[in-house]
Design an enzyme around this catalytic site. Structure first.
Site, PDB file in Angstrom:
ATOM      1  N   ASP A 102     -13.990   5.671  -2.981  1.00  0.00           N
ATOM      2  CA  ASP A 102     -13.585   4.970  -4.214  1.00  0.00           C
ATOM      3  C   ASP A 102     -14.453   5.399  -5.390  1.00  0.00           C
ATOM      4  OD1 ASP A 102     -11.575   3.404  -3.094  1.00  0.00           O
ATOM      5  OD2 ASP A 102     -12.938   1.763  -2.587  1.00  0.00           O
ATOM      6  N   LYS A 144     -13.914  -4.024   3.233  1.00  0.00           N
ATOM      7  CA  LYS A 144     -14.781  -2.847   3.096  1.00  0.00           C
ATOM      8  C   LYS A 144     -16.214  -3.110   3.556  1.00  0.00           C
ATOM      9  CE  LYS A 144     -11.892  -1.006  -0.537  1.00  0.00           C
ATOM     10  NZ  LYS A 144     -11.730  -0.592  -1.914  1.00  0.00           N
ATOM     11  N   GLY A 187     -15.243  -8.362 -11.859  1.00  0.00           N
ATOM     12  CA  GLY A 187     -15.171  -8.389 -10.400  1.00  0.00           C
ATOM     13  C   GLY A 187     -16.456  -7.849  -9.802  1.00  0.00           C
ATOM     14  N   TYR A 232      -2.313  -0.950  -8.950  1.00  0.00           N
ATOM     15  CA  TYR A 232      -1.322   0.052  -9.348  1.00  0.00           C
ATOM     16  C   TYR A 232       0.090  -0.447  -9.060  1.00  0.00           C
ATOM     17  CZ  TYR A 232      -1.664   1.202  -4.340  1.00  0.00           C
ATOM     18  OH  TYR A 232      -1.678   1.141  -2.963  1.00  0.00           O
ATOM     19  N   SER A 292       0.812  -1.225   0.000  1.00  0.00           N
ATOM     20  CA  SER A 292       0.000   0.000   0.000  1.00  0.00           C
ATOM     21  C   SER A 292       0.848   1.280   0.000  1.00  0.00           C
ATOM     22  CB  SER A 292      -0.921   0.006   1.222  1.00  0.00           C
ATOM     23  OG  SER A 292      -1.615   1.240   1.254  1.00  0.00           O
TER      24      SER A 292
HETATM   25  P1  NDP Z   1     -12.778  -7.607  -2.869  1.00  0.00           P
HETATM   26  O1  NDP Z   1     -12.081  -8.655  -2.079  1.00  0.00           O
HETATM   27  O2  NDP Z   1     -13.911  -6.905  -2.238  1.00  0.00           O
HETATM   28  O3  NDP Z   1     -13.330  -8.299  -4.236  1.00  0.00           O
HETATM   29  C1  NDP Z   1     -12.497  -9.042  -5.031  1.00  0.00           C
HETATM   30  C2  NDP Z   1     -13.236  -9.434  -6.303  1.00  0.00           C
HETATM   31  O4  NDP Z   1     -12.277  -9.995  -7.184  1.00  0.00           O
HETATM   32  C3  NDP Z   1     -14.314 -10.457  -6.130  1.00  0.00           C
HETATM   33  O5  NDP Z   1     -15.317 -10.212  -7.073  1.00  0.00           O
HETATM   34  C4  NDP Z   1     -13.601 -11.777  -6.430  1.00  0.00           C
HETATM   35  O6  NDP Z   1     -14.428 -12.763  -7.009  1.00  0.00           O
HETATM   36  C5  NDP Z   1     -12.646 -11.344  -7.498  1.00  0.00           C
HETATM   37  N1  NDP Z   1     -11.410 -12.118  -7.529  1.00  0.00           N
HETATM   38  C6  NDP Z   1     -10.519 -12.297  -6.515  1.00  0.00           C
HETATM   39  N2  NDP Z   1      -9.465 -13.000  -6.959  1.00  0.00           N
HETATM   40  C7  NDP Z   1      -9.711 -13.283  -8.270  1.00  0.00           C
HETATM   41  C8  NDP Z   1      -8.990 -13.980  -9.269  1.00  0.00           C
HETATM   42  N3  NDP Z   1      -7.802 -14.540  -9.031  1.00  0.00           N
HETATM   43  N4  NDP Z   1      -9.555 -14.077 -10.498  1.00  0.00           N
HETATM   44  C9  NDP Z   1     -10.742 -13.505 -10.756  1.00  0.00           C
HETATM   45  N5  NDP Z   1     -11.492 -12.839  -9.859  1.00  0.00           N
HETATM   46  C10 NDP Z   1     -10.956 -12.725  -8.629  1.00  0.00           C
HETATM   47  O7  NDP Z   1     -11.654  -6.594  -3.398  1.00  0.00           O
HETATM   48  P2  NDP Z   1     -11.798  -5.062  -3.767  1.00  0.00           P
HETATM   49  O8  NDP Z   1     -12.980  -4.902  -4.652  1.00  0.00           O
HETATM   50  O9  NDP Z   1     -11.715  -4.231  -2.559  1.00  0.00           O
HETATM   51  O10 NDP Z   1     -10.439  -4.794  -4.600  1.00  0.00           O
HETATM   52  C11 NDP Z   1     -10.236  -5.332  -5.888  1.00  0.00           C
HETATM   53  C12 NDP Z   1      -8.897  -4.822  -6.429  1.00  0.00           C
HETATM   54  O11 NDP Z   1      -8.948  -3.420  -6.652  1.00  0.00           O
HETATM   55  C13 NDP Z   1      -7.722  -5.054  -5.478  1.00  0.00           C
HETATM   56  O12 NDP Z   1      -6.596  -5.458  -6.221  1.00  0.00           O
HETATM   57  C14 NDP Z   1      -7.503  -3.702  -4.873  1.00  0.00           C
HETATM   58  O13 NDP Z   1      -6.151  -3.518  -4.444  1.00  0.00           O
HETATM   59  C15 NDP Z   1      -7.839  -2.782  -6.044  1.00  0.00           C
HETATM   60  N6  NDP Z   1      -8.239  -1.447  -5.616  1.00  0.00           N
HETATM   61  C16 NDP Z   1      -7.517  -0.356  -6.034  1.00  0.00           C
HETATM   62  C17 NDP Z   1      -7.894   0.914  -5.669  1.00  0.00           C
HETATM   63  C18 NDP Z   1      -7.101   2.098  -6.132  1.00  0.00           C
HETATM   64  O14 NDP Z   1      -7.234   3.163  -5.540  1.00  0.00           O
HETATM   65  N7  NDP Z   1      -6.322   1.975  -7.167  1.00  0.00           N
HETATM   66  C19 NDP Z   1      -9.064   1.169  -4.806  1.00  0.00           C
HETATM   67  C20 NDP Z   1      -9.783  -0.032  -4.467  1.00  0.00           C
HETATM   68  C21 NDP Z   1      -9.360  -1.286  -4.839  1.00  0.00           C
HETATM   69  P3  NDP Z   1     -15.121 -13.957  -6.166  1.00  0.00           P
HETATM   70  O15 NDP Z   1     -16.469 -13.438  -5.791  1.00  0.00           O
HETATM   71  O16 NDP Z   1     -15.177 -15.060  -7.139  1.00  0.00           O
HETATM   72  O17 NDP Z   1     -14.228 -14.236  -5.006  1.00  0.00           O
END
Ligand code: NDP
Length: 264
Positions: free
Chosen positions: A103, A67, A123, A211, A14
Site C-alpha cells: 500500500d 492487516k 483515519g 474506489y 473488491s
Molecule cells: P482500518 O479498519 O484499518 O481503519 C479504518 C480507519 O477508519 C480507522 O482509523 C477508523 O477509526 C476509521 N473509520 C472507520 N469508520 C469510520 C467512519 N464511519 N467515520 C470516520 N472514521 C472511520 O481500514 P484500512 O485502513 O485498511 O482501510 C481504510 C479504507 O481505505 C477502506 O475503505 C479501504 O477499502 C480503503 N483502501 C483502499 C485501498 C486502495 O487500493 N484503493 C488500499 C487500502 C485501503 P476508529 O479508530 O475510530 O475506528
C-alpha cells in the site's frame, strides 16, 4: 494450479480478483504456472493464517480490517511492513508466510509527480499507517486526524502531529486524504462540514482511498473545484507490486501495470 485470494470484511466490492486473474491469464506461459485468485469473506482475523494454509494458498492480499492480524501472523515481515506493522500481501516461501506492505509504495507512486509538501490524513487504521510512514519518508509533513483516540496513540508516540477528528480546526494542506471507509455507504465524515470545506478550499487535491464510487468527501471537494482522485490508481499500484511478488518477479511491473489498467 496456484491459488491466491483477498481476505477482508466486507469483500464483495473488491476488484482484486479481476486485476490479478487478468495478469495470471495473460502471462501464464512467462510465469510458468496457471493461477486463480478469489475473494474470501473472513469473519475472525485470528483465523487468517490457519485458513491460508487450509485453502492451500500460495499468496494473498489482506484488506480492511485484517492487516494487523496479517502482520502478527507472518513468519517474517519485509520492507516497510515492519515499520508500518501492517501487512497487505502474504507470500508463501517454502513453509513460511512472508508479509509485505505494498500500500505504501503503491500509494506514493500515485502522487509522486505532485511534489506535495504537506498532507492531512483522515483515519488511523492500517492503510493510514502505510501512507503516514511513506509520506514522512518522502519528506512530506503529515497531520493525522481520527475518530478514536486509541488508534492515534502509536502515531503520537512516533512523533506525528495528530488530533481527534472532532477537535480538528481548519488548516492548510497540499493534499487531504480520506483513509477511512466512511463514504462506502454514502455517509459523511464525522467532521464539521464547515471545517472540512475551509481545509479543502486551500488544498490542491482531495484523495479518497475508496474506489468505484464518488464519496460525499469527494463530492464536496469537487463542488469546490478541487482536483479529486479516488482509490483506483492506488488499487492498481498496490496490486502491481503484489502481483510482481506473486509472479516471482518474472513479469516487469510495467507489463503488469499495463495489463491491470486494461481491465479496470
Ligand atoms: P482500518 O479498519 O484499518 O481503519 C479504518 C480507519 O477508519 C480507522 O482509523 C477508523 O477509526 C476509521 N473509520 C472507520 N469508520 C469510520 C467512519 N464511519 N467515520 C470516520 N472514521 C472511520 O481500514 P484500512 O485502513 O485498511 O482501510 C481504510 C479504507 O481505505 C477502506 O475503505 C479501504 O477499502 C480503503 N483502501 C483502499 C485501498 C486502495 O487500493 N484503493 C488500499 C487500502 C485501503 P476508529 O479508530 O475510530 O475506528
Amino acid at each position: 494450479m496456484k491459488q491466491f485470494c483477498v481476505f477482508g470484511n466486507p469483500i464483495f466490492h473488491s476488484k482484486s480478483p479481476l486485476i490479478h486473474n487478468s495478469v495470471f491469464y495473460k502471462f501464464a506461459k512467462e510465469i510458468g504456472f496457471s493461477g486463480f485468485y478469489g475473494r474470501y469473506l473472513l469473519q475472525d482475523g485470528s483465523n487468517l493464517r490457519r485458513i491460508f494454509f487450509d485453502l492451500g494458498l500460495c499468496g494473498a492480499n489482506i484488506t480492511i480490517p485484517f492487516k494487523e492480524n496479517a502482520f502478527n501472523q507472518s513468519d517474517e515481515v519485509r520492507g516497510i511492513a515492519s515499520v508500518v506493522k501492517s501487512v497487505n500481501t502474504l507470500v508463501l516461501e517454502g513453509e513460511k508466510l512472508i508479509g509485505y506492505n505494498t500500500d505504501a509504495d503503491g500509494f506514493y507512486h500515485t502522487i509522486s509527480i505532485n511534489n506535495f509538501k504537506s498532507a492531512l490524513l483522515i483515519g488511523a487504521g492500517g492503510s493510514a499507517k502505510a501512507l503516514a510512514y511513506i509520506l514522512r519518508e518522502k519528506g512530506i509533513e503529515v497531520f493525522i486526524i481520527n475518530r478514536s483516540k486509541e488508534r492515534l496513540e502509536p502515531f503520537l508516540s512516533d512523533g506525528f502531529k495528530c488530533s481527534l477528528i472532532q477537535d480538528f480546526l481548519p488548516m492548510s494542506f497540499d493534499v487531504v486524504i480520506n483513509a477511512t471507509p466512511s463514504g462506502l455507504k454514502d455517509e459523511s465524515l464525522p467532521l464539521s462540514e464547515d471545517n472540512l470545506r475551509k481545509t479543502l478550499e486551500s488544498s490542491k487535491m482531495a484523495y479518497d482511498l475508496i474506489y468505484g464510487i464518488q464519496t460525499p468527501f469527494l463530492k464536496l471537494a469537487k463542488s469546490l473545484g478541487i482536483f479529486i482522485k479516488d482509490g483506483k490508481d492506488m488499487l492498481i499500484e498496490q496490486g502491481v507490486l503484489a502481483s510482481y511478488l506473486f509472479c516471482d518477479h518474472k513479469i516487469s511491473t510495467h507489463e503488469i501495470r499495463k495489463q491491470m489498467k486494461s481491465v479496470l
